[in-house]
Scaffold this motif. Structure first.
Motif, PDB file in Angstrom:
ATOM      1  N   GLY A  44       0.805  -1.218   0.000  1.00 50.31           N
ATOM      2  CA  GLY A  44       0.000   0.000   0.000  1.00 50.31           C
ATOM      3  C   GLY A  44       0.834   1.261   0.000  1.00 50.31           C
ATOM      4  N   GLY A  45       1.952   1.253  -0.746  1.00 48.95           N
ATOM      5  CA  GLY A  45       2.838   2.417  -0.814  1.00 48.95           C
ATOM      6  C   GLY A  45       2.707   3.145  -2.138  1.00 48.95           C
ATOM      7  N   GLY A  46       3.753   3.904  -2.480  1.00 48.38           N
ATOM      8  CA  GLY A  46       3.703   4.735  -3.671  1.00 48.38           C
ATOM      9  C   GLY A  46       4.108   4.048  -4.958  1.00 48.38           C
ATOM     10  N   GLN A  47       4.656   2.815  -4.854  1.00 53.81           N
ATOM     11  CA  GLN A  47       5.162   2.169  -6.061  1.00 53.81           C
ATOM     12  C   GLN A  47       4.049   1.834  -7.051  1.00 53.81           C
ATOM     13  OE1 GLN A  47       8.204   2.165  -6.625  1.00 53.81           O
ATOM     14  NE2 GLN A  47       8.467   0.867  -8.403  1.00 53.81           N
ATOM     15  N   ILE A  48       2.889   1.416  -6.555  1.00 54.90           N
ATOM     16  CA  ILE A  48       1.769   1.118  -7.444  1.00 54.90           C
ATOM     17  C   ILE A  48       1.387   2.366  -8.231  1.00 54.90           C
ATOM     18  CG2 ILE A  48      -0.685   0.517  -7.510  1.00 54.90           C
ATOM     19  CD1 ILE A  48      -0.212  -1.384  -5.212  1.00 54.90           C
ATOM     20  N   LEU A  49       1.376   3.500  -7.567  1.00 53.48           N
ATOM     21  CA  LEU A  49       1.047   4.759  -8.235  1.00 53.48           C
ATOM     22  C   LEU A  49       2.067   5.077  -9.324  1.00 53.48           C
ATOM     23  CD1 LEU A  49      -0.576   7.438  -8.411  1.00 53.48           C
ATOM     24  CD2 LEU A  49       1.047   8.354  -6.729  1.00 53.48           C
ATOM     25  N   ARG A  50       3.354   4.973  -8.997  1.00 54.41           N
ATOM     26  CA  ARG A  50       4.397   5.316  -9.969  1.00 54.41           C
ATOM     27  C   ARG A  50       4.315   4.442 -11.210  1.00 54.41           C
ATOM     28  NH1 ARG A  50       7.159   6.489  -5.069  1.00 54.41           N
ATOM     29  NH2 ARG A  50       7.701   4.318  -4.731  1.00 54.41           N
ATOM     30  N   LEU A  51       4.144   3.140 -11.018  1.00 52.08           N
ATOM     31  CA  LEU A  51       4.063   2.239 -12.163  1.00 52.08           C
ATOM     32  C   LEU A  51       2.792   2.490 -12.974  1.00 52.08           C
ATOM     33  CD1 LEU A  51       5.279  -1.104 -10.552  1.00 52.08           C
ATOM     34  CD2 LEU A  51       6.525   0.333 -12.160  1.00 52.08           C
ATOM     35  N   SER A  52       1.697   2.745 -12.292  1.00 51.22           N
ATOM     36  CA  SER A  52       0.426   2.950 -12.987  1.00 51.22           C
ATOM     37  C   SER A  52       0.463   4.183 -13.876  1.00 51.22           C
ATOM     38  CB  SER A  52      -0.715   3.078 -11.968  1.00 51.22           C
ATOM     39  OG  SER A  52      -0.852   1.909 -11.202  1.00 51.22           O
ATOM     40  N   LEU A  53       1.080   5.255 -13.397  1.00 48.18           N
ATOM     41  CA  LEU A  53       1.141   6.484 -14.180  1.00 48.18           C
ATOM     42  C   LEU A  53       1.950   6.281 -15.454  1.00 48.18           C
ATOM     43  CD1 LEU A  53       1.730   9.105 -11.326  1.00 48.18           C
ATOM     44  CD2 LEU A  53      -0.382   8.701 -12.587  1.00 48.18           C
ATOM     45  N   GLY A  54       3.118   5.649 -15.318  1.00 46.13           N
ATOM     46  CA  GLY A  54       3.953   5.417 -16.491  1.00 46.13           C
ATOM     47  C   GLY A  54       3.291   4.492 -17.499  1.00 46.13           C
ATOM     48  N   LEU A  55       2.655   3.422 -17.012  1.00 43.31           N
ATOM     49  CA  LEU A  55       1.996   2.483 -17.914  1.00 43.31           C
ATOM     50  C   LEU A  55       0.788   3.114 -18.589  1.00 43.31           C
ATOM     51  CD1 LEU A  55       2.201  -0.796 -15.810  1.00 43.31           C
ATOM     52  CD2 LEU A  55       3.399  -0.298 -17.939  1.00 43.31           C
ATOM     53  N   ALA A  56       0.108   4.016 -17.893  1.00 44.67           N
ATOM     54  CA  ALA A  56      -1.026   4.709 -18.500  1.00 44.67           C
ATOM     55  C   ALA A  56      -0.583   5.491 -19.730  1.00 44.67           C
ATOM     56  CB  ALA A  56      -1.670   5.653 -17.478  1.00 44.67           C
ATOM     57  N   LEU A  57       0.580   6.116 -19.650  1.00 43.85           N
ATOM     58  CA  LEU A  57       1.077   6.896 -20.775  1.00 43.85           C
ATOM     59  C   LEU A  57       1.615   6.001 -21.887  1.00 43.85           C
ATOM     60  CD1 LEU A  57       2.872   9.790 -18.861  1.00 43.85           C
ATOM     61  CD2 LEU A  57       0.568   9.759 -19.824  1.00 43.85           C
ATOM     62  N   LEU A  58       2.359   4.951 -21.511  1.00 40.96           N
ATOM     63  CA  LEU A  58       2.942   4.076 -22.530  1.00 40.96           C
ATOM     64  C   LEU A  58       1.876   3.311 -23.300  1.00 40.96           C
ATOM     65  CD1 LEU A  58       6.044   2.659 -20.636  1.00 40.96           C
ATOM     66  CD2 LEU A  58       6.061   4.165 -22.625  1.00 40.96           C
ATOM     67  N   THR A  59       0.777   2.952 -22.632  1.00 33.09           N
ATOM     68  CA  THR A  59      -0.280   2.183 -23.295  1.00 33.09           C
ATOM     69  C   THR A  59      -1.447   3.069 -23.709  1.00 33.09           C
ATOM     70  OG1 THR A  59      -1.365   1.660 -21.187  1.00 33.09           O
ATOM     71  CG2 THR A  59       0.320   0.132 -21.970  1.00 33.09           C
ATOM     72  N   GLN A  60      -1.350   4.361 -23.438  1.00 30.46           N
ATOM     73  CA  GLN A  60      -2.384   5.338 -23.789  1.00 30.46           C
ATOM     74  C   GLN A  60      -3.747   4.920 -23.246  1.00 30.46           C
ATOM     75  OE1 GLN A  60      -2.227   6.794 -27.806  1.00 30.46           O
ATOM     76  NE2 GLN A  60      -0.253   7.721 -27.395  1.00 30.46           N
ATOM     77  N   GLN A  61      -3.793   4.833 -21.919  1.00 35.90           N
ATOM     78  CA  GLN A  61      -5.013   4.468 -21.212  1.00 35.90           C
ATOM     79  C   GLN A  61      -5.451   5.602 -20.292  1.00 35.90           C
ATOM     80  OE1 GLN A  61      -6.715   1.348 -21.489  1.00 35.90           O
ATOM     81  NE2 GLN A  61      -5.337   1.163 -23.236  1.00 35.90           N
ATOM     82  N   HIS A  62      -6.730   5.624 -19.994  1.00 27.79           N
ATOM     83  CA  HIS A  62      -7.293   6.554 -19.010  1.00 27.79           C
ATOM     84  C   HIS A  62      -7.385   5.787 -17.697  1.00 27.79           C
ATOM     85  CE1 HIS A  62     -10.467   9.980 -18.308  1.00 27.79           C
ATOM     86  NE2 HIS A  62      -9.516   9.944 -17.406  1.00 27.79           N
TER      87      HIS A  62
END
Length: 247
Positions: A44-62
């Motif tokens: 429940g830390g910040g790593q999930i957030l960091r990975l999710s943001l980058g993957l959202a941009l690389l895969t062009q997801q909302h």
């Protein structure tokens, strides 16, 4: 700009695994969330957030991340996490929602985003000794895997270079960067100034750029099945102050 290739499909599969099950992958138009991520998973830390943001941009997801840092004593976005999210938004001209200190939800719209080919210098400064390497973790995949568009983008990251419970900038420069180079991702990382999280005064500062090869559509495979024989033992010694010498 180019659409995600098979690499993007693999990343989307990882996002689907991390999602809450309500959104799925591939759904959502410009105004609809396609993927929801539960930020309370695992520690429940910040790593999930960091990975999710980058993957959202690389895969062009909302993508929407909720229950951010629920496992921490002070849940929600700290200045460091907000600074990283704003940097990624600036890198790809992506829209952020609910982006403020203390927020337990954050939405980033990666649909139709891209990195400009024009030379740019982007500054990320949380105004604290937040770990530079954690911001780097969020930004590097986007910077390195955008098909060469980011070759003239330089990141100026400010904060702490040597922070408790975070990788040091020395780990980044001596371990992380050399491994990325073996994958075919040349990362240029320069430590301009150090700062410890227990130290007051000037911010630490690190400059980062990536020069991807022309065929940056793919990473080179890397096999690490033979550690080899140690050829040299090297150490780095530095201090946050004091007499300036070691006796």
């Amino acid at each position: 700009h180019e659409r995600p290739s098979s690499r993007g499909l693999n990343a989307m599969a990882a996002m689907e695994t991390a999602g809450s099950g309500g959104g799925g992958v591939g759904g959502g138009s410009g105004g609809e969330v396609g993927v929801e991520i539960d930020g309370s998973q695992l520690e429940g830390g910040g790593q999930i957030l960091r990975l999710s943001l980058g993957l959202a941009l690389l895969t062009q997801q909302h993508v929407k991340v909720h229950s951010i840092r629920k496992g921490r004593a002070k849940p929600g976005l700290a200045r460091q996490h907000l600074c990283g999210a704003e940097l990624l938004s600036d890198m790809n001209f992506a829209e952020l929602s609910q982006a403020h200190v203390g927020s337990t939800e954050l939405t980033i719209n990666g649909i139709g985003t891209y990195i400009s080919a024009a030379p740019r210098t982007l500054i990320a400064d949380p105004g604290s000794a937040g770990a530079i390497t954690l911001v780097l973790q969020a930004a590097l995949p986007v910077l390195a895997l955008t098909y060469g568009h980011a070759r003239d983008t330089t990141l100026v990251l400010r904060g702490g270079t040597n922070v408790n419970f975070s990788p040091s900038i020395d780990f980044a420069s001596m371990v992380h960067v050399p491994l990325l180079e073996r994958f075919g991702v040349p990362v240029h990382l320069t430590t301009v100034a150090r700062r410890f999280n227990t130290q007051h005064g000037e911010q630490g500062e690190v400059h980062v750029s990536v020069t991807p090869p022309p065929d940056a559509m793919r990473l080179k495979p890397l096999v690490l099945d033979d550690p080899g024989a140690p050829a040299m033992l090297e150490g780095v010694l530095f201090s946050s102050g004091g007499a300036g010498h070691v006796g």
